[in-house]
Design a protein around this motif. Structure first.
Motif, PDB file in Angstrom:
ATOM      1  N   THR A  63       0.849  -1.183   0.000  1.00 54.20           N
ATOM      2  CA  THR A  63       0.000   0.000   0.000  1.00 54.20           C
ATOM      3  C   THR A  63       0.888   1.237   0.000  1.00 54.20           C
ATOM      4  OG1 THR A  63      -0.131  -0.068   2.397  1.00 54.20           O
ATOM      5  CG2 THR A  63      -1.894  -1.162   1.196  1.00 54.20           C
ATOM      6  N   GLY A  64       0.367   2.303  -0.514  1.00 55.96           N
ATOM      7  CA  GLY A  64       1.126   3.547  -0.521  1.00 55.96           C
ATOM      8  C   GLY A  64       1.969   3.753  -1.759  1.00 55.96           C
ATOM      9  N   VAL A  65       1.956   2.802  -2.696  1.00 53.83           N
ATOM     10  CA  VAL A  65       2.683   2.993  -3.952  1.00 53.83           C
ATOM     11  C   VAL A  65       1.715   3.507  -5.004  1.00 53.83           C
ATOM     12  CG1 VAL A  65       4.405   1.210  -3.438  1.00 53.83           C
ATOM     13  CG2 VAL A  65       2.367   0.622  -4.741  1.00 53.83           C
ATOM     14  N   SER A  66       2.241   4.063  -6.041  1.00 53.51           N
ATOM     15  CA  SER A  66       1.427   4.649  -7.097  1.00 53.51           C
ATOM     16  C   SER A  66       0.497   3.609  -7.712  1.00 53.51           C
ATOM     17  CB  SER A  66       2.334   5.233  -8.180  1.00 53.51           C
ATOM     18  OG  SER A  66       1.557   5.675  -9.269  1.00 53.51           O
ATOM     19  N   ARG A  67      -0.716   4.001  -7.987  1.00 54.08           N
ATOM     20  CA  ARG A  67      -1.697   3.132  -8.635  1.00 54.08           C
ATOM     21  C   ARG A  67      -1.702   3.350 -10.145  1.00 54.08           C
ATOM     22  NH1 ARG A  67      -1.304  -0.127  -5.168  1.00 54.08           N
ATOM     23  NH2 ARG A  67      -2.521  -0.093  -3.291  1.00 54.08           N
ATOM     24  N   ARG A  68      -0.836   4.205 -10.637  1.00 50.96           N
ATOM     25  CA  ARG A  68      -0.747   4.471 -12.065  1.00 50.96           C
ATOM     26  C   ARG A  68       0.142   3.418 -12.724  1.00 50.96           C
ATOM     27  NH1 ARG A  68       0.850  10.667 -12.027  1.00 50.96           N
ATOM     28  NH2 ARG A  68       1.144  10.209 -14.231  1.00 50.96           N
ATOM     29  N   GLY A  69      -0.015   3.245 -14.011  1.00 50.41           N
ATOM     30  CA  GLY A  69       0.819   2.305 -14.748  1.00 50.41           C
ATOM     31  C   GLY A  69       0.591   0.854 -14.376  1.00 50.41           C
ATOM     32  N   ALA A  70      -0.674   0.470 -14.197  1.00 45.42           N
ATOM     33  CA  ALA A  70      -0.989  -0.885 -13.742  1.00 45.42           C
ATOM     34  C   ALA A  70      -0.484  -1.949 -14.715  1.00 45.42           C
ATOM     35  CB  ALA A  70      -2.492  -1.034 -13.522  1.00 45.42           C
ATOM     36  N   ILE A  71      -0.646  -1.741 -16.004  1.00 46.82           N
ATOM     37  CA  ILE A  71      -0.224  -2.756 -16.976  1.00 46.82           C
ATOM     38  C   ILE A  71       1.294  -2.925 -16.936  1.00 46.82           C
ATOM     39  CG2 ILE A  71      -0.116  -3.356 -19.433  1.00 46.82           C
ATOM     40  CD1 ILE A  71      -2.909  -3.655 -18.161  1.00 46.82           C
ATOM     41  N   ARG A  72       2.028  -1.833 -16.845  1.00 49.02           N
ATOM     42  CA  ARG A  72       3.492  -1.916 -16.753  1.00 49.02           C
ATOM     43  C   ARG A  72       3.900  -2.598 -15.457  1.00 49.02           C
ATOM     44  NH1 ARG A  72       5.933   3.548 -17.133  1.00 49.02           N
ATOM     45  NH2 ARG A  72       5.044   3.425 -19.200  1.00 49.02           N
ATOM     46  N   GLN A  73       3.223  -2.268 -14.365  1.00 47.31           N
ATOM     47  CA  GLN A  73       3.519  -2.884 -13.072  1.00 47.31           C
ATOM     48  C   GLN A  73       3.234  -4.380 -13.114  1.00 47.31           C
ATOM     49  OE1 GLN A  73       0.892  -2.359  -9.592  1.00 47.31           O
ATOM     50  NE2 GLN A  73       2.620  -1.216  -8.715  1.00 47.31           N
ATOM     51  N   TRP A  74       2.127  -4.764 -13.732  1.00 48.93           N
ATOM     52  CA  TRP A  74       1.769  -6.180 -13.865  1.00 48.93           C
ATOM     53  C   TRP A  74       2.853  -6.918 -14.656  1.00 48.93           C
ATOM     54  CZ3 TRP A  74       0.215  -8.746 -18.497  1.00 48.93           C
ATOM     55  CH2 TRP A  74      -0.282 -10.040 -18.317  1.00 48.93           C
ATOM     56  N   ALA A  75       3.323  -6.330 -15.755  1.00 52.72           N
ATOM     57  CA  ALA A  75       4.371  -6.958 -16.567  1.00 52.72           C
ATOM     58  C   ALA A  75       5.668  -7.101 -15.773  1.00 52.72           C
ATOM     59  CB  ALA A  75       4.611  -6.143 -17.840  1.00 52.72           C
ATOM     60  N   ARG A  76       6.026  -6.086 -14.979  1.00 52.09           N
ATOM     61  CA  ARG A  76       7.226  -6.198 -14.132  1.00 52.09           C
ATOM     62  C   ARG A  76       7.047  -7.295 -13.099  1.00 52.09           C
ATOM     63  NH1 ARG A  76       7.216  -0.353 -13.778  1.00 52.09           N
ATOM     64  NH2 ARG A  76       6.449  -0.604 -11.658  1.00 52.09           N
ATOM     65  N   PHE A  77       5.852  -7.413 -12.548  1.00 46.74           N
ATOM     66  CA  PHE A  77       5.570  -8.451 -11.565  1.00 46.74           C
ATOM     67  C   PHE A  77       5.725  -9.843 -12.188  1.00 46.74           C
ATOM     68  CE2 PHE A  77       2.721 -11.134  -8.965  1.00 46.74           C
ATOM     69  CZ  PHE A  77       3.211 -10.846  -7.702  1.00 46.74           C
TER      70      PHE A  77
END
Length: 145
Positions: A63-77
């Motif tokens: 929690t507390g991290v940016s909620r923007r760029g979800a698709i990029r974050q998902w790919a990094r995950f």
């Protein structure tokens, strides 16, 4: 505000257990309803489980991290957890290859229990993969801007 690291790790591990159930259920769907073979089904189930754990960790662990760029974050995950899966498998193989020598060398493990060595490898691999995935997720995926 983010949680303390021990709480984050506990949350990450608990969500990982949930991901294991999602993985198994998705594999059953892939094999029995979608008609995929075990290899294609495993790719499908991995993506389902990884998506579940990404979303849950995004909502509850980091929690507390940016909620923007979800698709990029998902790919990094997905990429970070794929690396963790390689670590998991590598530790598993290492335990299978080195375990008998260690057992014979220390003489504390009864010979009849060597059949349990693969399960020790799974446990060691899971723990190492978990730690590796947590660190990569925290540092690369769910980092503060």
């Amino acid at each position: 505000m983010s949680k303390p690291v021990p709480r984050q790790f506990a949350s990450f591990a608990l969500i990982g257990v949930g991901g294991l159930f999602v993985d198994m259920a998705a594999l059953a769907v892939a094999l029995h309803l979608l008609g995929l073979d075990p290899y294609g089904g495993r790719v499908f189930s991995y993506l389902m489980a990884a998506t579940f754990t990404w979303y849950m960790n995004r909502q509850f662990t980091f929690t507390g991290v940016s909620r923007r760029g979800a698709i990029r974050q998902w790919a990094r995950f997905l990429a970070a957890n794929a690396v963790g899966a390689v670590v998991n498998y590598g530790v598993y193989v290492l335990v299978l290859k080195v375990g008998p020598w260690v057992i014979a060398g220390i003489g504390l493990w009864p010979e009849g229990l060597t059949a349990l060595l693969p399960y020790a490898g799974v446990a060691a691999g899971s723990v190492s993969g978990l730690v590796f995935n947590f660190v990569l997720s925290k540092k690369l995926v769910f980092r503060n801007a």
